[in-house]
Design a protein around this motif. Structure first.
Motif, PDB file in Angstrom:
ATOM      1  N   ARG A   1      47.097 -17.886 -67.165  1.00 56.65           N
ATOM      2  CA  ARG A   1      46.689 -18.619 -65.968  1.00 56.65           C
ATOM      3  C   ARG A   1      46.100 -17.660 -64.960  1.00 56.65           C
ATOM      4  O   ARG A   1      46.438 -16.456 -64.946  1.00 56.65           O
ATOM      5  CB  ARG A   1      47.872 -19.385 -65.369  1.00 56.65           C
ATOM      6  CG  ARG A   1      48.981 -18.518 -64.823  1.00 56.65           C
ATOM      7  CD  ARG A   1      50.225 -19.354 -64.494  1.00 56.65           C
ATOM      8  NE  ARG A   1      49.957 -20.348 -63.468  1.00 56.65           N
ATOM      9  CZ  ARG A   1      50.774 -21.376 -63.210  1.00 56.65           C
ATOM     10  NH1 ARG A   1      51.888 -21.534 -63.907  1.00 56.65           N
ATOM     11  NH2 ARG A   1      50.475 -22.243 -62.249  1.00 56.65           N
ATOM     12  N   ASP A   2      45.234 -18.189 -64.114  1.00 54.08           N
ATOM     13  CA  ASP A   2      44.646 -17.438 -63.019  1.00 54.08           C
ATOM     14  C   ASP A   2      44.854 -18.277 -61.766  1.00 54.08           C
ATOM     15  O   ASP A   2      44.081 -19.198 -61.483  1.00 54.08           O
ATOM     16  CB  ASP A   2      43.158 -17.180 -63.280  1.00 54.08           C
ATOM     17  CG  ASP A   2      42.529 -16.305 -62.223  1.00 54.08           C
ATOM     18  OD1 ASP A   2      43.082 -16.174 -61.109  1.00 54.08           O
ATOM     19  OD2 ASP A   2      41.459 -15.741 -62.500  1.00 54.08           O
ATOM     20  N   ASN A   3      45.912 -17.984 -61.040  1.00 53.13           N
ATOM     21  CA  ASN A   3      46.259 -18.813 -59.881  1.00 53.13           C
ATOM     22  C   ASN A   3      45.207 -18.721 -58.771  1.00 53.13           C
ATOM     23  O   ASN A   3      45.019 -19.671 -58.010  1.00 53.13           O
ATOM     24  CB  ASN A   3      47.627 -18.418 -59.342  1.00 53.13           C
ATOM     25  CG  ASN A   3      48.756 -18.826 -60.264  1.00 53.13           C
ATOM     26  OD1 ASN A   3      48.624 -19.757 -61.071  1.00 53.13           O
ATOM     27  ND2 ASN A   3      49.887 -18.144 -60.166  1.00 53.13           N
TER      28      ASN A   3
ATOM     29  N   ASN B   1      55.202 -19.583 -66.832  1.00 52.04           N
ATOM     30  CA  ASN B   1      55.802 -19.804 -65.518  1.00 52.04           C
ATOM     31  C   ASN B   1      54.771 -19.587 -64.420  1.00 52.04           C
ATOM     32  O   ASN B   1      53.608 -19.251 -64.673  1.00 52.04           O
ATOM     33  CB  ASN B   1      57.024 -18.915 -65.333  1.00 52.04           C
ATOM     34  CG  ASN B   1      56.677 -17.464 -65.050  1.00 52.04           C
ATOM     35  OD1 ASN B   1      55.656 -16.965 -65.529  1.00 52.04           O
ATOM     36  ND2 ASN B   1      57.510 -16.799 -64.283  1.00 52.04           N
ATOM     37  N   TRP B   2      55.188 -19.767 -63.169  1.00 52.46           N
ATOM     38  CA  TRP B   2      54.247 -19.780 -62.055  1.00 52.46           C
ATOM     39  C   TRP B   2      53.490 -18.465 -61.917  1.00 52.46           C
ATOM     40  O   TRP B   2      52.312 -18.451 -61.567  1.00 52.46           O
ATOM     41  CB  TRP B   2      54.986 -20.101 -60.754  1.00 52.46           C
ATOM     42  CG  TRP B   2      55.926 -19.006 -60.324  1.00 52.46           C
ATOM     43  CD1 TRP B   2      57.230 -18.835 -60.706  1.00 52.46           C
ATOM     44  CD2 TRP B   2      55.625 -17.914 -59.458  1.00 52.46           C
ATOM     45  NE1 TRP B   2      57.746 -17.711 -60.142  1.00 52.46           N
ATOM     46  CE2 TRP B   2      56.791 -17.119 -59.359  1.00 52.46           C
ATOM     47  CE3 TRP B   2      54.481 -17.518 -58.755  1.00 52.46           C
ATOM     48  CZ2 TRP B   2      56.850 -15.976 -58.587  1.00 52.46           C
ATOM     49  CZ3 TRP B   2      54.541 -16.369 -57.975  1.00 52.46           C
ATOM     50  CH2 TRP B   2      55.716 -15.608 -57.908  1.00 52.46           C
ATOM     51  N   SER B   3      54.157 -17.349 -62.212  1.00 48.67           N
ATOM     52  CA  SER B   3      53.523 -16.052 -62.016  1.00 48.67           C
ATOM     53  C   SER B   3      52.748 -15.580 -63.239  1.00 48.67           C
ATOM     54  O   SER B   3      51.966 -14.637 -63.156  1.00 48.67           O
ATOM     55  CB  SER B   3      54.575 -15.003 -61.668  1.00 48.67           C
ATOM     56  OG  SER B   3      55.390 -14.734 -62.799  1.00 48.67           O
ATOM     57  N   GLY B   4      52.974 -16.217 -64.356  1.00 50.31           N
ATOM     58  CA  GLY B   4      52.345 -15.770 -65.593  1.00 50.31           C
ATOM     59  C   GLY B   4      53.168 -14.743 -66.352  1.00 50.31           C
ATOM     60  O   GLY B   4      52.745 -14.265 -67.404  1.00 50.31           O
ATOM     61  N   GLY B   5      54.342 -14.422 -65.834  1.00 51.49           N
ATOM     62  CA  GLY B   5      55.135 -13.372 -66.451  1.00 51.49           C
ATOM     63  C   GLY B   5      56.038 -13.824 -67.577  1.00 51.49           C
ATOM     64  O   GLY B   5      56.564 -13.001 -68.322  1.00 51.49           O
TER      65      GLY B   5
ATOM     66  N   ASP C   1      50.022 -22.849 -58.038  1.00 51.59           N
ATOM     67  CA  ASP C   1      50.798 -21.662 -58.380  1.00 51.59           C
ATOM     68  C   ASP C   1      52.299 -21.859 -58.190  1.00 51.59           C
ATOM     69  O   ASP C   1      53.075 -20.937 -58.438  1.00 51.59           O
ATOM     70  CB  ASP C   1      50.295 -20.443 -57.616  1.00 51.59           C
ATOM     71  CG  ASP C   1      50.251 -20.678 -56.113  1.00 51.59           C
ATOM     72  OD1 ASP C   1      49.862 -19.747 -55.386  1.00 51.59           O
ATOM     73  OD2 ASP C   1      50.598 -21.789 -55.678  1.00 51.59           O
ATOM     74  N   ASP C   2      52.712 -23.032 -57.760  1.00 52.11           N
ATOM     75  CA  ASP C   2      54.128 -23.357 -57.684  1.00 52.11           C
ATOM     76  C   ASP C   2      54.675 -23.922 -58.986  1.00 52.11           C
ATOM     77  O   ASP C   2      55.892 -24.034 -59.154  1.00 52.11           O
ATOM     78  CB  ASP C   2      54.391 -24.387 -56.582  1.00 52.11           C
ATOM     79  CG  ASP C   2      54.185 -23.810 -55.195  1.00 52.11           C
ATOM     80  OD1 ASP C   2      53.905 -24.596 -54.277  1.00 52.11           O
ATOM     81  OD2 ASP C   2      54.313 -22.577 -55.036  1.00 52.11           O
TER      82      ASP C   2
END
Length: 124
Positions: free
Chosen positions: A72-74, A52-56, A30-31
């Motif tokens: 993505r599903d971190n 990006n890392w957050s999916g946003g 997730d980084d």
């Protein structure tokens, strides 16, 4: 660094859909920025989409915009590429990759970890 394994490729017809999955192992998934690239025979590897890392924040190549969706599903260490309205020209080996860059990038040189790829073949 993470290890990546793609799955979900196959042989489909024009107009069909496929969902590719990218399973990550190791710490810190997730980084990272997650990207999808593809390489057709005789062609260079090309950018498809990133997130990006957050999916946003997402970015797409013009050739797939409106047809493909990256997610993505971190919590599950998973990335996905939903591909709709597939075309013959989408035929390629698809790779997922991660980048430690702070913001999404399209350059494959800035992605440090790669999966082995999954073949997508679209027939007319």
């Amino acid at each position: 660094q993470v290890q990546l394994v793609e799955s979900g490729g196959g042989l489909v017809q024009t107009g069909d859909s496929l969902r590719l999955s990218c399973a990550a192992s190791g710490r810190g998934f997730d980084d990272y920025v997650l990207g999808w690239f593809r390489q057709a025979p005789g062609k260079e590897r090309e950018f498809v989409a990133n997130i990006n890392w957050s999916g946003g924040v997402t970015d797409y190549a013009d050739s797939v915009k409106g047809r493909f969706t990256i997610s993505r599903d971190n919590a599950k260490n998973m990335g996905y590429l939903q591909m709709n309205s597939l075309k013959v020209e989408d035929t390629a080996i698809y790779y997922c990759a991660t980048s430690s860059r702070p913001t999404p990038t399209r350059s494959p040189r800035l992605f440090g970890s790669w999966g082995q790829g999954t073949q997508v073949t679209v027939s007319s």
